[in-house]
Design a protein around this motif. Structure first.
Motif, mmCIF file in Angstrom:
data_model
loop_
_atom_site.group_PDB
_atom_site.id
_atom_site.type_symbol
_atom_site.label_atom_id
_atom_site.label_comp_id
_atom_site.label_asym_id
_atom_site.label_seq_id
_atom_site.Cartn_x
_atom_site.Cartn_y
_atom_site.Cartn_z
ATOM 1 N N TRP A 1 20.139 59.688 38.382
ATOM 2 C CA TRP A 1 20.718 59.708 37.042
ATOM 3 C C TRP A 1 19.962 58.730 36.154
ATOM 4 C CZ3 TRP A 1 24.290 63.024 35.202
ATOM 5 C CH2 TRP A 1 25.028 63.768 36.135
ATOM 6 N N SER A 2 20.060 58.964 34.865
ATOM 7 C CA SER A 2 19.479 58.032 33.902
ATOM 8 C C SER A 2 20.203 56.691 33.971
ATOM 9 C CB SER A 2 19.595 58.605 32.485
ATOM 10 O OG SER A 2 19.378 57.604 31.508
ATOM 11 N N GLU B 1 28.205 62.449 41.382
ATOM 12 C CA GLU B 1 28.296 61.558 40.229
ATOM 13 C C GLU B 1 29.322 60.481 40.546
ATOM 14 O OE1 GLU B 1 28.575 62.092 35.413
ATOM 15 O OE2 GLU B 1 30.029 63.210 36.618
ATOM 16 N N SER C 1 30.895 64.794 34.169
ATOM 17 C CA SER C 1 30.137 65.340 33.051
ATOM 18 C C SER C 1 29.828 66.806 33.299
ATOM 19 C CB SER C 1 28.832 64.557 32.884
ATOM 20 O OG SER C 1 27.994 64.733 34.016
ATOM 21 N N HIS D 1 23.237 56.495 31.756
ATOM 22 C CA HIS D 1 24.402 57.338 32.020
ATOM 23 C C HIS D 1 25.379 56.547 32.890
ATOM 24 C CE1 HIS D 1 26.723 61.011 32.590
ATOM 25 N NE2 HIS D 1 26.757 60.733 33.884
#
Length: 374
Positions: A264-265, A238, A132, A268
């Motif tokens: 991270w959320s 990530e 991302s 996501h």
């Protein structure tokens, strides 16, 4: 290393039945390529030797031709010379010390660029190929901070997070090491050819694969163990579930390395792997300050006392054994890693990494399911 030694290394690497693990053992036994080449296979000290391996070795030494039809040794040799690659064996003094400590270190490393970069303090940064925008930005920012602080940034030269980390380190004037899943003469993916040349000028490219080897799927896990093996810590920026980055993180833990990751959320999907790592004890990194704090702790740790950021180390730099908090907690008895996590308040990943370091230093030993002081 002279041309004849390079030729012999290429021939040995192509010998059927001489696995990387067997080649590693033989290099340690005989002290180098040339001594192994001139050895009597009856003296080989291997747990198991395929019945036809000694005879195949003697035929190879007589013919001096690759037994693998996929490779032409003279063409491989020409490729190494054309790109000014060096060969490091596991018994060479400039072979990276941290990599030498892993369970299955590559017996041979082909290198372009600054070999000394392999022995400087390194931070491995890995993550998603289809990253991302936020992840790419985070990778660049954290890589830049590490490079400015004097750390070499190591990654796998892939698209996405790897490329962002390499570029940011170079742009900051730092050093970066790219670990390849191909032969040293070919950069994969092709769009990273310019990045590869920049790494040669400002760091290094390395691989365990002989010239002519392409990017086969089975090469990437082997590449990843080198990425984590070169560095005392791996930062996962990530990662989805499942992913190659999580495999690298798992390998890092098996090697006794620290693992850092970003929050991270839960909505996501590309960060689900990072949340899993945090659940399992990875250190939380929310920005450059967190990262530099963790790296400062690593730089002071006696596990890596053979280097310090910005200087060399000596025996006088090492903290006395009684000052180590885990040794104090173990005391005169024995303790499991889980008990030490509870008593110390440290994440499991950090406790396991420190215990591996103490074991390597000869200050603790395994006692059943736990550890006791030596």
């Amino acid at each position: 290393m002279d041309v004849e030694t390079l030729r012999r290394a290429l021939l040995l690497q192509a010998l059927p039945g001489l696995s990387a693990r067997r080649l590693y053992r033989l290099l340690r036994q005989f002290g180098g390529i040339d001594n192994l080449w001139g050895s009597d296979p009856a003296r080989w000290q291997l747990p198991t030797v395929p019945r036809d391996l000694p005879e195949a070795f003697l035929r190879l030494r007589d013919s001096r031709r690759s037994p693998d039809p996929r490779f032409d040794t003279e063409r491989q040799l020409a490729a190494l010379l054309a790109c000014e690659a060096r060969l490091l064996t596991v018994v060479d003094g400039d072979y990276p010390a941290l990599l030498q400590r892993i369970y299955d270190p590559p017996p041979l490393l082909y290198c372009r660029g600054d070999v000394a970069a392999l022995s400087r303090p390194q931070l491995a940064i890995v993550g998603a190929r289809r990253a991302s925008h936020d992840a790419l930005r985070a990778a660049a920012e954290l890589s830049r901070a590490a490079a400015v602080a004097g750390w070499t940034v190591t990654s796998g030269l892939a698209l996405g997070i790897d490329g962002a980390a390499h570029r940011a380190a170079l742009e900051a004037g730092g050093s970066s090491v790219g670990v390849m899943a191909t032969g040293i003469e070919q950069v994969y993916p092709r769009r990273h050819r310019d990045l590869g040349e920049a790494l040669v000028r400002q760091g290094a490219l390395i691989t365990e694969f002989a010239p002519g080897c392409g990017p086969l799927p089975e090469h990437f896990p082997r590449r990843n163990r080198i990425v984590s093996g070169l560095a005392p810590a791996v930062l996962v920026v990530e990662a989805a579930l499942p992913s190659g980055s999580l495999i690298t993180a798992g390998t890092a833990l098996e090697q006794g390395r620290e693992v850092f990751t970003l929050p991270w959320s839960i909505f996501h999907p590309g960060g689900a792997g990072c949340l899993r790592l945090l659940r399992d004890g990875a250190a939380l990194i929310q920005g450059p300050e967190d990262l530099l704090g963790e790296l400062a702790l690593l730089a002071c740790g006696s596990l890596h006392s053979h280097w310090h950021v910005g200087g060399t180390s000596s025996g006088e730099d090492r903290a006395p054994a009684e000052e180590d908090p885990l040794l104090i907690l173990i005391g005169d008895g024995a303790a499991t890693a889980e008990e030490l996590v509870v008593d110390s308040g440290l994440p499991l990943a950090r406790v396991l990494a420190r215990l591996s370091g103490l074991e390597l230093e000869g200050r603790v030993r395994r006692a059943g399911a736990g550890y006791s002081r030596v």
